[in-house]
Write an enzyme that holds these catalytic residues in place. Structure first.
Site: not given
Length: 197
Positions: A63, A102
């Site tokens: 990700s 993230k």
């Protein structure tokens, strides 16, 4: 003085030998105690450093590509950290993938929007420059946009936008600041990527 089994008293040499054996046993016990004490000190120091100064995290999945790859080991700095735009953070939210790494896109009070046609992300009406992403967003998010980030929360996205479980998904949503373990500051593995982030 105690007698030996043969009924004779032990010799002076035997008494001195026994005293020496007892002293040597006590010395060994002291040495072992000292070693154990030093090991416990090092373990406690590492634990305190890991909690308050630098935390170690392992990136899971794809990700954050191309910035970070699955299996990368990074150091996070939690000391006095307040989220800021563009920071890569690790959050302890558990969605079955381990700690989430993230990028912070928006802070409390910001309005986030994602253009369904171009995939461009805007914060407070301004499209943000994102040279770090793999490609623009193509998939439909779970939430409605524009959206306002609530107090005490942040909006996070993975750099690999079309292969990331992040704030666009109900399972993550707007992330509480209290779950952020710290800002990613350094990659320690693999050695080819060793260095600051």
């Amino acid at each position: 003085m105690a007698q030996t089994r043969s009924g004779r008293r032990p010799s002076l040499e035997a008494i001195h030998a026994e005293i020496k054996r007892i002293e040597q046993r006590r010395e060994r016990q002291k040495e072992v105690g000292g070693i154990i004490g030093r090991i416990l000190f090092v373990v406690m120091a590492v634990m305190l450093l890991n909690i308050y100064v630098l935390r170690i995290a392992t990136v899971s999945g794809a990700s954050m590509e191309p910035t970070l790859r699955g299996g990368d080991v990074v150091l996070c700095s939690p000391l006095g950290y307040k989220p800021d735009y563009g920071d890569i953070v690790v959050t302890e939210l558990d969605i079955g993938e381990g700690d989430l790494a993230k990028r912070v896109i928006a802070l409390a009070g910001d309005t986030v929007d994602i253009d369904p046609g171009t995939g461009a992300v805007s914060v407070n009406g301004k499209v943000i420059d994102e040279p770090y992403i793999a490609e623009p967003i193509h998939e439909k998010p779970d939430m409605e946009f524009p959206a306002v980030v609530p107090r005490g929360r942040v909006f996070i996205l993975g750099d690999n936008r079309n292969n990331s479980v992040d704030s666009r998904k109900e399972i993550v949503g707007m992330v509480p600041e209290s779950t952020i373990l710290g800002k990613v500051v350094f990659r320690i593995w693999p050695l080819g990527g060793f260095g600051p982030i």
